[in-house]
Design a protein around this motif. Structure first.
Motif, short mmCIF file in Angstrom:
data_model
loop_
_atom_site.label_atom_id
_atom_site.label_comp_id
_atom_site.label_asym_id
_atom_site.label_seq_id
_atom_site.Cartn_x
_atom_site.Cartn_y
_atom_site.Cartn_z
N LEU A 57 -82.84 27.08 74.09
CA LEU A 57 -82.39 27.35 72.73
C LEU A 57 -81.79 28.75 72.60
N LEU B 101 -84.95 21.55 68.53
CA LEU B 101 -83.70 21.39 67.80
C LEU B 101 -83.91 20.30 66.77
N LYS C 134 -82.53 25.01 64.50
CA LYS C 134 -83.39 25.13 65.68
C LYS C 134 -84.50 26.11 65.39
N THR D 241 -73.00 27.04 63.20
CA THR D 241 -73.05 25.58 63.20
C THR D 241 -71.67 24.96 63.04
N CYS E 135 -79.57 14.46 71.87
CA CYS E 135 -79.27 15.89 71.88
C CYS E 135 -78.81 16.26 73.30
#
Length: 130
Positions: free
Chosen positions: A29, A78, A71, A57, A95
């Motif tokens: 992440l 996520l 996240k 985003t 994902c």
């Protein structure tokens, strides 16, 4: 390769909401862009929403009005919050790592995904007679 595990799918009526989760790792992440994809029956897999390592985003089409990607580094997850779901949102959701836009090949392996089905269901027959 990193293991990604999606969860949170299910059967929901039109207008309902679901929150999908993708368990990753904190390192992934922090370091990588990530995205949610979906694949409806008979259609190609498409990007739904992406989030950069820095938090920026991106959403496909008009989904931004109904979907929110986020996240949480603390639990290495996520998320995809989906609201006002419609039958056309029915698909398997995945994902993956490395992309926030459609014209990009993700670098992770595809896992099984999580099924989202938006439907009224069969209903139940009610008969009233004298």
């Amino acid at each position: 390769q990193a293991q990604l595990v999606e969860s949170g799918g299910g059967l929901v009526q039109p207008g309902g909401s679901l929150r999908l989760s993708c368990a990753a790792s904190g390192e992934i992440l922090r370091k990588y862009d990530m995205a949610w994809y979906r694949q409806a029956p008979g259609k190609q897999r498409e990007l739904v929403a992406g989030i950069g390592s820095g938090g920026r985003t991106n959403y496909a089409g008009s989904l931004k009005d109904r979907f929110t990607i986020s996240k949480n580094g603390a639990n290495a997850t996520l998320y995809l919050q989906m609201s006002n779901l419609q039958p056309e949102d029915t698909a398997v959701y995945f994902c993956n790592i490395g992309c926030t836009i459609s014209r990009c090949r993700p670098i992770g392996s595809w896992s099984q995904g999580t099924q989202v089905t938006v439907s009224w269901g069969q209903g139940t027959q009610v008969t009233v007679s004298t």
